[in-house]
Design a protein around this motif. Structure first.
Motif, short mmCIF file in Angstrom:
data_model
loop_
_atom_site.label_atom_id
_atom_site.label_comp_id
_atom_site.label_asym_id
_atom_site.label_seq_id
_atom_site.Cartn_x
_atom_site.Cartn_y
_atom_site.Cartn_z
N LEU A 52 -6.65 4.70 -17.83
CA LEU A 52 -5.03 4.02 -17.85
C LEU A 52 -4.41 5.34 -17.83
O LEU A 52 -3.91 6.09 -18.78
CB LEU A 52 -5.07 3.40 -18.88
CG LEU A 52 -3.53 2.69 -18.73
CD1 LEU A 52 -3.67 1.42 -18.22
CD2 LEU A 52 -3.84 1.95 -20.26
N GLY A 53 -3.41 5.40 -16.64
CA GLY A 53 -2.87 6.34 -16.51
C GLY A 53 -1.15 6.49 -17.04
O GLY A 53 -0.78 7.37 -16.99
N GLY A 54 -1.03 5.26 -16.81
CA GLY A 54 0.41 4.71 -17.47
C GLY A 54 0.35 3.11 -17.93
O GLY A 54 -0.49 2.38 -17.01
N VAL A 55 1.28 2.55 -18.82
CA VAL A 55 1.67 1.15 -18.95
C VAL A 55 2.37 1.25 -19.85
O VAL A 55 3.43 1.23 -19.95
CB VAL A 55 0.52 0.50 -20.04
CG1 VAL A 55 0.32 1.16 -20.96
CG2 VAL A 55 0.49 -0.94 -19.91
N MET A 56 3.41 -0.33 -19.06
CA MET A 56 4.85 -0.67 -19.47
C MET A 56 3.85 -1.71 -20.69
O MET A 56 3.91 -2.69 -20.50
CB MET A 56 5.38 -1.94 -18.51
CG MET A 56 7.05 -2.13 -18.61
SD MET A 56 6.74 -3.44 -20.33
CE MET A 56 6.04 -5.05 -19.26
N PHE A 57 3.79 -1.38 -21.52
CA PHE A 57 2.82 -1.90 -22.77
C PHE A 57 3.61 -2.63 -23.16
O PHE A 57 3.36 -3.54 -24.29
CB PHE A 57 2.38 -1.00 -23.73
CG PHE A 57 4.03 0.43 -24.78
CD1 PHE A 57 4.24 -0.81 -25.84
CD2 PHE A 57 4.44 1.29 -24.23
CE1 PHE A 57 6.08 -0.52 -26.78
CE2 PHE A 57 5.77 1.64 -24.81
CZ PHE A 57 5.96 1.17 -25.40
N ASP A 58 5.73 -2.95 -23.41
CA ASP A 58 5.88 -3.64 -23.82
C ASP A 58 5.38 -5.39 -23.71
O ASP A 58 6.76 -5.95 -23.25
CB ASP A 58 7.17 -3.53 -24.14
CG ASP A 58 8.05 -4.37 -25.38
OD1 ASP A 58 8.10 -4.48 -26.31
OD2 ASP A 58 9.32 -3.57 -25.57
N PRO A 85 10.17 -10.34 -29.12
CA PRO A 85 9.97 -11.23 -28.87
C PRO A 85 11.23 -11.09 -27.29
O PRO A 85 11.60 -11.42 -26.33
CB PRO A 85 11.48 -11.39 -30.22
CG PRO A 85 11.87 -10.47 -31.10
CD PRO A 85 10.09 -9.85 -30.75
N ASN A 86 10.96 -9.24 -27.58
CA ASN A 86 12.10 -8.98 -26.35
C ASN A 86 11.15 -8.47 -25.22
O ASN A 86 10.83 -7.08 -25.82
CB ASN A 86 13.53 -7.97 -26.64
CG ASN A 86 14.43 -9.63 -27.69
OD1 ASN A 86 13.94 -9.42 -27.71
ND2 ASN A 86 15.04 -9.70 -26.10
N HIS A 87 10.44 -7.96 -24.33
CA HIS A 87 9.95 -8.11 -23.74
C HIS A 87 9.57 -6.75 -23.18
O HIS A 87 11.12 -6.38 -22.89
CB HIS A 87 8.76 -8.66 -22.52
CG HIS A 87 7.56 -9.70 -23.31
ND1 HIS A 87 6.69 -10.04 -22.77
CD2 HIS A 87 7.89 -9.52 -24.99
CE1 HIS A 87 6.09 -10.94 -23.41
NE2 HIS A 87 6.64 -10.63 -24.98
#
Ligand code: ZN
Lengths: 109, 782
Positions: B344-350, B354-356
């Motif tokens: 996994l090189g990166g991730v938009m983890f959020d 309630p607010n992604h």
């Protein structure tokens, strides 16, 4: 299947293959079968940010036939483990399950 | 403001401050404006403009923004025959964000209805009104133009919003800095925006630069309307990036020299790009937060790798700007490794909470460091791959999908549904495509990669409804009320006044504040208007602010009719309405001593008419008794009992009202209370009688008591009652009392009530037409 003596307990692992589930999975029950045995059960769910749904390491040798099935949807596909690839990539789309393979470990971003 | 050079808040990716960023005017991807063949309109005078002159020869073109010259466009120089200037039209760039010009809400002097100084000149500035907010994004030049115009519209009333995107069908430079862009609406979100065609005009007025911007909306049967705009920014939105790093993650890569790796497009401009540059060219005023933090490895689990939840916690703890709300801000974390491992090189983890889409991570100890064997410049490859990954993960936070996921569809707008039908772009050379996924692999990808997003991605980033794009993923207006003093220019065809029914703008402490609205045809022709426009609260917006406090929006307790009532007013003629402004459906708005400002607006077929600002003073409690009663009185239920002239089902509130009437009988509030207690006695028990010819019978045993109470209340001190109830409610109450008595066959007392009513009207200078009507009703009783 390599290393497995039918009907007996003795199992010798002679090789492994990594199966990565990628796009199109929504958490349905999934089975990986070798012969009549279910060798893995999982519920892959694609995370859209990375395009990755889950991974399974299966003991198998080149030439062995594996079956990937989604029993609840009736989808099923069988393939022979290739000689030159350690990684099997499984994607699901409107045509069903699509199998590709690669020698390099797949990465996700 | 976005910086052109690498002032990156301390995230220097190893380059020096002298590294080159190609300026816009030199950049091949930058479109600096438009040049059209000359036409007779070129250099024609504009109203109040200077005598047109051709641009001076032999020097730089006098574009209106000296910082935005026009390279790459055919220059009309050098001219072989300077005395014969070639007819050529030059228009500077117009792309960017515009908003509706704020109107000046001028003083309104309402005509007197009562003797005395009831209307006062309006203090300016007024309560900031945000009746209509319009943002226009024009995208026809500058970086990677998409030939779109999008418009965001938010109406306060009826309360609705709309977003449209229009495809440019023509873009003309009609003369020197005289630009006209026409576009056809192809996408709608919400139905508040009328019309089918947009025309955006930018013209010079008194100088050489653009001085006037206008959007005209027409077609589809809608009335053609023009909106004067003001230029806000060359960017479509602003966004802040905070780049934090875990102590073991190495130095974040936030910039890249595009020329360091030999595998690149031959004509790729060699320059040093910041992550902010990438997003600036995508249309955002992107800047780095100065609050960059180093996060201890202890934030992760004992194994030192990060789970999504741990990163989310780190974001909440370490991000200077963290808030659970939508905002144009993004947290970017450089960490070593994710729990998922090196793959996994990166991730938009959020996607937690309630607010992604507020946080994104890049893993520096992952496969993105694996330059291909034998690569010509492995260090440069790694640098580029980490930079690419950062821009990619940040793209997810802007809600961009992977290039091969674009057509992914889940029925019913589920997760993964595209905002508009999109085609997959599996071969795209975009920040959103995996380099190793295209045919030919990463070498093929980077050979054509130009450090940009695709056109369809840019259209999403720049023009999709902003809630789809903005981090935190919610409607932009949810937390927005009246902060921004935007409003509409007014046509001047109508005049709206708000006033109390009394000589002094002073109310007693517990007194329910009722205010009167008067709408006058200020034009010179008969104008159509619904007759219930002021009597039905659904057409009306009231803003009420205690001095120094926030303006709050009033909504009526009830709206009366669903059908449209036609009608019209002659020039100078007026409509009237009265409303219980002191309370709204969510409780009381005027419930403390002090100075209040009240302003009203009505929507007449899209023409927003704004009133004067009325100042009223609410007095202090008349004694300990009033002070003691206040908490019980200023409840939503009591407001309801008063608004509906009695709601016996609200027993506790009715008891409170009764207590006030008993303990403070001389107060103005007691008149409202008395009316609320007695009115149900007159109306609640009307039933159809038996027999062949059913008739309405009032069977209330309380009828006599109700009648007596109301006669006392309304006729013994008529001025006092009329003043606090307001003329419309006061005379309405007398009329309904007289009708009840008449229905009962008591024409004598009905006549007495109407006689009193007419006398009070005359004493209070009520409109003659109203008195005439009352006299006719009285005559029918006799
Ligand atoms: Zn991704």
């Amino acid at each position: 299947m390599a290393g497995v003596t039918d009907g007996l307990w003795g199992v010798v692992l002679t090789g492994t293959v990594t199966i990565d589930f990628q796009e199109g999975f929504t958490g349905d029950d999934l089975e990986i079968r070798a012969g009549h045995h279910v060798v893995a059960r999982l519920n892959p769910r694609t995370r859209l940010q990375t395009g990755w749904a889950g991974r399974s390491e299966i003991a198998a040798d080149p030439g062995d036939t594996l079956v990937i099935a989604l029993p609840d949807t009736g989808l099923e596909t069988r393939f022979a483990v290739p000689a030159d690839a350690r990684y099997i990539l499984v994607n699901r789309d409107e045509h069903g399950l699509r199998i590709t393979n690669t020698e390099d470990e797949p990465g996700y971003l | 403001m976005p910086r052109k050079t690498n002032g990156n808040g301390g995230h220097n990716g190893g380059h020096t401050p002298t590294d080159l960023l190609i300026s816009e005017d030199q950049h091949p991807d930058f479109v600096a404006g438009r040049v059209d063949d000359g036409s007779p309109q070129a250099f024609t005078p504009v109203p109040d403009g200077p005598i047109p002159q051709p641009p001076p020869l032999g020097g730089p073109l006098p574009f209106p923004r000296p910082d935005l010259p026009m390279p790459g466009l055919p220059r009309p120089e050098p001219f072989p025959f300077p005395d014969r200037f070639p007819p050529i039209n030059l228009c500077a760039a117009v792309s960017g964000r515009y908003r509706l010009v704020q109107p000046v809400i001028g003083p309104v002097l309402p005509g007197p209805m009562l003797p005395g100084p009831i209307g006062r000149p309006v203090p300016v500035p007024s309560i900031p009104l945000n009746l209509m907010r319009m943002t226009v994004r024009v995208d026809v030049d500058r970086f990677f133009p998409q030939q779109r115009i999008s418009v965001e519209l938010f109406n306060l009333f009826p309360r609705r919003s709309s977003h449209v995107i229009a495809d440019v069908t023509s873009d003309q430079c009609l003369g020197y800095n005289n630009r006209r862009v026409t576009a056809t609406i192809s996408y709608r979100d919400g139905d508040a925006f009328p019309g089918t065609t947009l025309v955006f005009e930018a013209r010079r007025t008194t100088g050489l630069r653009y001085g006037m911007y206008r959007l005209t909306v027409s077609g589809g049967g809608a009335v053609t309307r023009s909106y004067d705009l003001e230029f806000e920014s060359t960017y479509f939105d602003s966004v802040e990036f905070e780049i934090d790093r875990v102590s073991n993650a190495g130095t974040p890569v936030t910039s890249i020299n595009t020329g360091t790796h030999p595998n690149r497009p031959a004509d790729l401009p060699v320059e040093t790009l910041e992550l902010t540059t990438v997003y600036q060219r995508a249309g955002f005023a992107a800047y780095y937060s100065p609050g960059a933090n180093v996060i201890p490895v202890s934030g992760a689990a004992a194994n030192g790798t990060w789970s999504d939840a741990e990163m989310h916690n780190a974001m909440v703890t370490h991000w200077s700007r963290f808030a659970n709300k939508p905002q144009w801000a993004l947290w970017v974390l450089f960490a070593a490794r994710h729990d998922q491992g090196r793959s996994l090189g990166g991730v938009m983890f959020d996607d937690i909470g309630p607010n992604h889409r507020q946080g994104t991570a890049i893993f520096t100890d992952s496969f993105i460091q694996d330059a291909p064997a034998g690569d010509a410049n492995a260090a440069a490859w790694r640098q580029r791959m980490v930079f690419w990954t950062a821009a990619h993960e940040m793209g997810h936070a802007f809600n961009l999908a992977h290039s091969w996921q674009k057509a992914l569809g889940v029925a019913g707008g589920g997760p993964g549904d595209p905002w508009i039908p999109l085609a997959n772009e599996p071969e795209a050379r975009s920040f959103m495509n995996y380099p190793f996924r295209v045919s030919g692999g990463q070498a093929s990808f980077f050979a054509d990669f130009r450090f940009r997003f695709t056109d369809s991605e840019l259209r999403f980033l720049r023009h999709a409804p902003r809630r789809f794009v903005q981090m935190g993923n919610a409607n932009w207006f949810v937390n927005h009320n009246f902060e921004a003093p935007d409003a509409l220019p007014q046509s001047g065809r109508w005049k709206l006044a708000i006033r109390p029914n009394r000589a002094q703008n002073r109310f007693a402490f517990l007194e329910p504040v009722k205010l009167e609205l008067k709408l006058t045809n200020a034009g010179s022709e008969q104008q159509a208007v619904e007759h219930d426009l002021l009597s039905d609260g659904k057409h009306i917006s009231l803003l009420i602010a205690r001095k120094g406090g926030k303006a709050r929006l009033w909504a009526p307790f009830m709206t009366r009719c669903e059908r449209h009532e036609g009608g019209s007013l002659a020039p100078g003629q007026s409509l009237y309405g009265q409303h219980f402004a002191g309370a709204t459906t969510s409780g009381w708005l005027i419930d403390e001593p002090g100075l209040y400002q009240v302003q009203a607006a009505v929507d007449i077929d899209g023409d927003i008419v704004v009133s004067n600002v009325l100042e009223i003073i609410v007095g202090t409690p008349a004694g300990a008794e009033e002070e003691r009663m206040a908490p019980d009185w200023f409840t939503e239920d009591v407001a309801r009992v008063l608004a509906f002239s009695g709601v016996p089902e609200l027993a506790r509130a009715t008891d409170t009202v009764r207590e006030l009437v008993e303990r403070s009988p001389a107060s103005a509030a007691a008149i409202h209370g008395g009316l609320a207690l007695s009115s149900p006695m007159l109306r609640n028990f009307k039933v159809l009688g038996d027999g062949d010819a059913p008739e309405l019978k009032v069977i209330s045993a309380d009828l006599d008591a109700g009648v007596k109470a109301q006669i006392d209340l309304l006729t013994k001190a008529p001025d006092k009652a009329a003043e606090t109830l307001g003329h419309i409610d006061y005379f309405g109450a007398l009329d309904s009392l007289a009708t009840t008595l008449k229905d009962e066959g008591d024409t004598k007392r009905a006549g007495d009530v109407m006689t009193k009513s007419v006398a009070t009207m005359k004493a209070r200078n009520v409109l003659k037409s109203v008195i005439d009507k009352a006299e006719r009703a009285l005559a029918r009783l006799k």
